[in-house]
Design a protein around this motif. Sequence first.
Motif, PDB file in Angstrom:
ATOM      1  N   PHE A 152       0.815  -1.204   0.000  1.00 19.14           N
ATOM      2  CA  PHE A 152       0.000   0.000   0.000  1.00 19.14           C
ATOM      3  C   PHE A 152       0.849   1.254   0.000  1.00 19.14           C
ATOM      4  O   PHE A 152       0.493   2.263  -0.628  1.00 19.14           O
ATOM      5  N   ASN A 153       1.971   1.234   0.703  1.00 21.63           N
ATOM      6  CA  ASN A 153       2.835   2.416   0.752  1.00 21.63           C
ATOM      7  C   ASN A 153       3.367   2.776  -0.625  1.00 21.63           C
ATOM      8  O   ASN A 153       3.549   3.959  -0.945  1.00 21.63           O
ATOM      9  N   SER A 205       0.521   4.456  -2.489  1.00 24.14           N
ATOM     10  CA  SER A 205       0.321   5.780  -1.916  1.00 24.14           C
ATOM     11  C   SER A 205       1.390   6.748  -2.395  1.00 24.14           C
ATOM     12  O   SER A 205       1.100   7.905  -2.712  1.00 24.14           O
ATOM     13  N   ARG A 206       2.634   6.285  -2.463  1.00 18.89           N
ATOM     14  CA  ARG A 206       3.721   7.147  -2.929  1.00 18.89           C
ATOM     15  C   ARG A 206       3.481   7.619  -4.359  1.00 18.89           C
ATOM     16  O   ARG A 206       3.647   8.812  -4.675  1.00 18.89           O
ATOM     17  N   LEU A 243       0.540  10.250  -4.403  1.00 23.69           N
ATOM     18  CA  LEU A 243       0.871  11.534  -3.788  1.00 23.69           C
ATOM     19  C   LEU A 243       1.866  12.319  -4.637  1.00 23.69           C
ATOM     20  O   LEU A 243       1.853  13.556  -4.636  1.00 23.69           O
ATOM     21  N   PRO A 281       1.839  14.507   2.406  1.00 20.51           N
ATOM     22  CA  PRO A 281       2.098  13.117   2.782  1.00 20.51           C
ATOM     23  C   PRO A 281       2.465  12.969   4.242  1.00 20.51           C
ATOM     24  O   PRO A 281       2.197  11.943   4.858  1.00 20.51           O
ATOM     25  N   PRO A 331      -1.364  13.434   6.979  1.00 23.04           N
ATOM     26  CA  PRO A 331      -2.626  12.896   6.463  1.00 23.04           C
ATOM     27  C   PRO A 331      -3.791  13.353   7.316  1.00 23.04           C
ATOM     28  O   PRO A 331      -3.645  13.570   8.520  1.00 23.04           O
ATOM     29  N   TYR A 377      -5.062   9.378 -12.021  1.00 18.98           N
ATOM     30  CA  TYR A 377      -5.187  10.085 -10.758  1.00 18.98           C
ATOM     31  C   TYR A 377      -6.585  10.684 -10.656  1.00 18.98           C
ATOM     32  O   TYR A 377      -7.140  11.181 -11.644  1.00 18.98           O
ATOM     33  N   THR A 422     -10.326  14.006  -1.527  1.00 20.42           N
ATOM     34  CA  THR A 422      -9.088  13.331  -1.151  1.00 20.42           C
ATOM     35  C   THR A 422      -8.578  12.535  -2.349  1.00 20.42           C
ATOM     36  O   THR A 422      -9.350  12.152  -3.237  1.00 20.42           O
ATOM     37  N   LEU A 480      -7.409   6.342  -0.926  1.00 14.88           N
ATOM     38  CA  LEU A 480      -6.182   6.171  -0.159  1.00 14.88           C
ATOM     39  C   LEU A 480      -6.407   6.379   1.337  1.00 14.88           C
ATOM     40  O   LEU A 480      -5.987   5.562   2.150  1.00 14.88           O
ATOM     41  N   GLU A 481      -7.025   7.492   1.709  1.00 17.11           N
ATOM     42  CA  GLU A 481      -7.154   7.792   3.129  1.00 17.11           C
ATOM     43  C   GLU A 481      -8.055   6.812   3.847  1.00 17.11           C
ATOM     44  O   GLU A 481      -7.894   6.559   5.037  1.00 17.11           O
ATOM     45  N   LYS A 498      -8.427   3.682   2.792  1.00 19.62           N
ATOM     46  CA  LYS A 498      -7.911   2.336   2.524  1.00 19.62           C
ATOM     47  C   LYS A 498      -9.052   1.402   2.112  1.00 19.62           C
ATOM     48  O   LYS A 498      -9.249   0.324   2.682  1.00 19.62           O
TER      49      LYS A 498
END
Length: 519
Positions: A343-344, A347-348, A351, A384, A387, A448, A464, A481-482, A484
């Motif tokens: 997930f990270n 997310s990267r 963002l 980032p 949050p 996006y 978001t 993302l926020e 999940k």
Amino acid sequence: MAVCARLCGVGPSRGCRRRQQRRGPAETAAADSEPDTDPEEERIEASAAVLAGVGGGLCAGPSPPPPRCSLLELPPELLVEIFASLPGTDLPSLAQVCTKFRRILHTDTIWRRRCREVLHRYRHILGLWQPDIGPYGGLLNVVVDGLFIIGWMYLPPHDPHVDDPMRFKPLFRIHLMERKAATVECMYGHKGPHHGHIQIVKKDEFSTKCNQTDHHRMSGGRQEEFRTWLREEWGRTLEDIFHEHMQELILMKFIYTSQYDNCLTYRRIYLPPSRPDDLIKPGLFKGTYGSHGLEIVMLSFHGRRARGTKITGDPNIPAGQQTVEIDLRHRIQLPDLENQRNFNELSRLVLEVRERVRQEQQEGGHEAGEGRGQQGPRESQPSPAQPRVEVPSRGPDGTPGEDSGKPGDASAAAEPPAQCGQGQPFVLPVGVSSRNEDYPRTCRMCFYGTGLIAGHGFTSPERTPGVFILFDEDRFGFVWLELKSFSLYSRVQATFRNADAPSPQAFDEMLKNIQSLTS
């Protein structure tokens, strides 16, 4: 008496059989020696011959009598004209006379004419409508069906079966059996049709009212009504729903919607216009909304952006609001399958694109402000490292109690559709919850996007970042993302008539109008 003989269908005769039977032999012989027509009858027959085009007009000499003809021998075109002028109550009996009459009564011309005559005042209500039921909205399709105009309420399938077909139930119908008037019937409840009323407020708005709401009540009282509604709405009983938060949302919706008793105001909605270069066809989609169940979203394209507008809604994000916006200028390239589970890493990537979008807006690019008025000023503020902690109500499985996303089109994408059609493996990151685990494992492309979330009562709305995933022509998804969480959408496979916007401007105006009702 020749005219009488022909109309009675008795064949060649010197007079009407019924009158002959009443005469004695002497009277009959005397009658046979007299001419069987009088001057008035000859004038009528001559006029009929001229009107029918016999001989092309008046003749100098006597004209032969026209051949006798029964109703069954008339051409179908003439029978259609005759039947179309009869009262609707006579037509079912007429259809039982013979096979020919029954076949002719299936001609669309007859019913189209009756609709124009009887339903002229209701001509503006055919098409798609959104009922004003607070945040919940809805989708009504008004169609001509045989002897009726029927208003069908379209309902999503039971959660979470997003690929199942839509359900529908009748809310009202307009009866066409009478000749010069139409009867409105309420179909709400479980006791059959009963008297209702429709008021056309203006061309793009009308209201319904039930005049016998006692027909909506059940003998078991509100508890029985709630259990019945729950089986229809969710396909389950309250005992099957173990999560207290979901039970609260369901009970809240029942209490709110049942107070209307089918006395509603409807506002017209249009299907979004389609362009040849759209990646997928715009239209209506059903999607997963966490604890709120399945809802209906309209996907439309606006230049280099795609937008999803709620047709049905919930207390967090009401019907009419734009729930997602997809930036078709910023495509996201997913990593390999193993890194997609992280997930990270996802997310990267998202963002980084968000920061790029923020910089473009600050630099004042020619499209920097496109759609900004609907995104809200706080979209670019979270970083980032910071949050947003405040999260609106969420389902027991962690999915958003709010709302989620929609489609994208590749009309402005960097690659043409032919090059974008190659699929790649797709898997949700670990820790991202999905209402439906049976999502596609191959996607075409990702973009996006931003999604609208809010607290209960549409408080503190905020956009978001997220990822729009296009799977195929009829399915797409959105990763929040926020939150999940992941939402899956499937196209509504139904044909709607009288639902096309007269112009792109009319469609855009319609979107503004339905959004303003809940802003």
